[in-house]
Design a protein around this motif. Structure first.
Motif, PDB file in Angstrom:
ATOM      1  N   THR A  95      29.672   4.365 -19.178  1.00  0.00           N
ATOM      2  CA  THR A  95      31.015   4.928 -19.345  1.00  0.00           C
ATOM      3  C   THR A  95      31.909   3.830 -19.772  1.00  0.00           C
ATOM      4  O   THR A  95      32.798   4.147 -20.600  1.00  0.00           O
ATOM      5  CB  THR A  95      31.664   5.503 -18.100  1.00  0.00           C
ATOM      6  OG1 THR A  95      31.507   4.488 -17.008  1.00  0.00           O
ATOM      7  CG2 THR A  95      30.687   6.758 -17.725  1.00  0.00           C
ATOM      8  N   LYS A  96      32.022   2.537 -19.404  1.00  0.00           N
ATOM      9  CA  LYS A  96      32.940   1.504 -19.865  1.00  0.00           C
ATOM     10  C   LYS A  96      32.586   1.290 -21.273  1.00  0.00           C
ATOM     11  O   LYS A  96      33.548   1.003 -22.048  1.00  0.00           O
ATOM     12  CB  LYS A  96      32.596   0.323 -19.224  1.00  0.00           C
ATOM     13  CG  LYS A  96      33.131   0.226 -17.616  1.00  0.00           C
ATOM     14  CD  LYS A  96      32.866  -0.847 -16.926  1.00  0.00           C
ATOM     15  CE  LYS A  96      33.517  -0.819 -15.584  1.00  0.00           C
ATOM     16  NZ  LYS A  96      32.904  -1.897 -14.709  1.00  0.00           N
ATOM     17  N   ASN A  97      31.307   1.329 -21.923  1.00  0.00           N
ATOM     18  CA  ASN A  97      31.059   1.254 -23.201  1.00  0.00           C
ATOM     19  C   ASN A  97      31.517   2.197 -24.225  1.00  0.00           C
ATOM     20  O   ASN A  97      32.050   1.832 -25.230  1.00  0.00           O
ATOM     21  CB  ASN A  97      29.530   0.948 -23.550  1.00  0.00           C
ATOM     22  CG  ASN A  97      29.050  -0.366 -22.947  1.00  0.00           C
ATOM     23  OD1 ASN A  97      29.826  -1.375 -22.694  1.00  0.00           O
ATOM     24  ND2 ASN A  97      27.708  -0.595 -22.551  1.00  0.00           N
ATOM     25  N   THR A  98      31.440   3.410 -23.630  1.00  0.00           N
ATOM     26  CA  THR A  98      32.320   4.652 -24.408  1.00  0.00           C
ATOM     27  C   THR A  98      33.624   4.595 -24.498  1.00  0.00           C
ATOM     28  O   THR A  98      34.137   5.215 -25.526  1.00  0.00           O
ATOM     29  CB  THR A  98      31.680   5.815 -24.049  1.00  0.00           C
ATOM     30  OG1 THR A  98      31.694   6.083 -22.616  1.00  0.00           O
ATOM     31  CG2 THR A  98      29.816   5.805 -24.338  1.00  0.00           C
TER      32      THR A  98
ATOM     33  N   GLU B 175      19.334   3.291  -6.037  1.00  0.00           N
ATOM     34  CA  GLU B 175      20.644   4.114  -6.217  1.00  0.00           C
ATOM     35  C   GLU B 175      21.755   3.253  -6.687  1.00  0.00           C
ATOM     36  O   GLU B 175      22.497   3.865  -7.705  1.00  0.00           O
ATOM     37  CB  GLU B 175      20.628   4.753  -5.077  1.00  0.00           C
ATOM     38  CG  GLU B 175      19.507   5.983  -4.625  1.00  0.00           C
ATOM     39  CD  GLU B 175      19.816   6.409  -3.122  1.00  0.00           C
ATOM     40  OE1 GLU B 175      20.652   5.933  -2.555  1.00  0.00           O
ATOM     41  OE2 GLU B 175      18.934   7.313  -3.094  1.00  0.00           O
ATOM     42  N   GLU B 176      22.063   2.304  -6.178  1.00  0.00           N
ATOM     43  CA  GLU B 176      23.203   1.553  -6.432  1.00  0.00           C
ATOM     44  C   GLU B 176      22.954   1.094  -7.843  1.00  0.00           C
ATOM     45  O   GLU B 176      23.847   1.091  -8.624  1.00  0.00           O
ATOM     46  CB  GLU B 176      23.058   0.227  -5.540  1.00  0.00           C
ATOM     47  CG  GLU B 176      24.407  -0.511  -6.034  1.00  0.00           C
ATOM     48  CD  GLU B 176      24.542  -1.752  -4.839  1.00  0.00           C
ATOM     49  OE1 GLU B 176      25.206  -2.822  -5.142  1.00  0.00           O
ATOM     50  OE2 GLU B 176      23.663  -1.784  -4.159  1.00  0.00           O
ATOM     51  N   ALA B 177      21.901   0.475  -8.198  1.00  0.00           N
ATOM     52  CA  ALA B 177      21.429   0.082  -9.565  1.00  0.00           C
ATOM     53  C   ALA B 177      21.633   1.332 -10.637  1.00  0.00           C
ATOM     54  O   ALA B 177      22.233   1.068 -11.777  1.00  0.00           O
ATOM     55  CB  ALA B 177      20.169  -0.453  -9.787  1.00  0.00           C
ATOM     56  N   CYS B 178      21.477   2.418 -10.473  1.00  0.00           N
ATOM     57  CA  CYS B 178      21.618   3.549 -11.223  1.00  0.00           C
ATOM     58  C   CYS B 178      23.154   4.019 -11.295  1.00  0.00           C
ATOM     59  O   CYS B 178      23.775   4.139 -12.472  1.00  0.00           O
ATOM     60  CB  CYS B 178      21.148   4.840 -10.566  1.00  0.00           C
ATOM     61  SG  CYS B 178      19.256   5.047 -10.633  1.00  0.00           S
ATOM     62  N   ARG B 179      23.920   4.059 -10.148  1.00  0.00           N
ATOM     63  CA  ARG B 179      25.428   4.171 -10.193  1.00  0.00           C
ATOM     64  C   ARG B 179      25.963   2.935 -10.949  1.00  0.00           C
ATOM     65  O   ARG B 179      26.720   3.197 -12.061  1.00  0.00           O
ATOM     66  CB  ARG B 179      25.997   3.782  -9.009  1.00  0.00           C
ATOM     67  CG  ARG B 179      25.584   5.088  -8.137  1.00  0.00           C
ATOM     68  CD  ARG B 179      26.718   5.264  -6.945  1.00  0.00           C
ATOM     69  NE  ARG B 179      26.739   4.087  -6.081  1.00  0.00           N
ATOM     70  CZ  ARG B 179      25.548   4.150  -5.027  1.00  0.00           C
ATOM     71  NH1 ARG B 179      24.680   5.093  -4.967  1.00  0.00           N
ATOM     72  NH2 ARG B 179      25.521   2.862  -4.380  1.00  0.00           N
ATOM     73  N   TRP B 180      25.451   1.614 -11.121  1.00  0.00           N
ATOM     74  CA  TRP B 180      25.954   0.618 -11.841  1.00  0.00           C
ATOM     75  C   TRP B 180      25.717   0.614 -13.410  1.00  0.00           C
ATOM     76  O   TRP B 180      26.311   0.462 -14.364  1.00  0.00           O
ATOM     77  CB  TRP B 180      25.286  -0.566 -11.236  1.00  0.00           C
ATOM     78  CG  TRP B 180      25.734  -2.179 -11.881  1.00  0.00           C
ATOM     79  CD1 TRP B 180      26.869  -2.677 -12.163  1.00  0.00           C
ATOM     80  CD2 TRP B 180      24.849  -2.766 -12.771  1.00  0.00           C
ATOM     81  NE1 TRP B 180      26.877  -3.806 -12.770  1.00  0.00           N
ATOM     82  CE2 TRP B 180      25.660  -3.666 -13.289  1.00  0.00           C
ATOM     83  CE3 TRP B 180      23.569  -2.608 -13.115  1.00  0.00           C
ATOM     84  CZ2 TRP B 180      25.144  -4.816 -14.124  1.00  0.00           C
ATOM     85  CZ3 TRP B 180      22.914  -3.617 -14.187  1.00  0.00           C
ATOM     86  CH2 TRP B 180      23.635  -4.748 -14.546  1.00  0.00           C
TER      87      TRP B 180
END
Length: 59
Positions: free
Chosen positions: A54-57, A43-48
């Motif tokens: 979002t940072k790339n966009t 789950e942490e990996a999914c959030r990451w």
């Protein structure tokens, strides 16, 4: 391959008994990266991974 897929693959290989060095060679990653991926739960990996998208966009 998506980052989340690589993280899942790293976890699967570890569960199968592969050592960190072998996982690093198989996935073409550094051992440090393998250790970082193993510290994250799924789950942490999914959030990451979502944060990275979002940072790339935004850039």
């Amino acid at each position: 391959m998506l980052k989340i897929e690589v993280i899942v693959q790293v976890h699967q290989l570890k569960r199968q008994g592969f050592k960190v060095a072998a996982i690093a060679r198989k996935c073409n990653l550094s051992r440090t990266t393998v250790y970082e991926y193993l510290e994250r739960d799924f789950e942490e990996a999914c959030r990451w991974a979502e944060d990275l998208k979002t940072k790339n966009t935004e850039a």
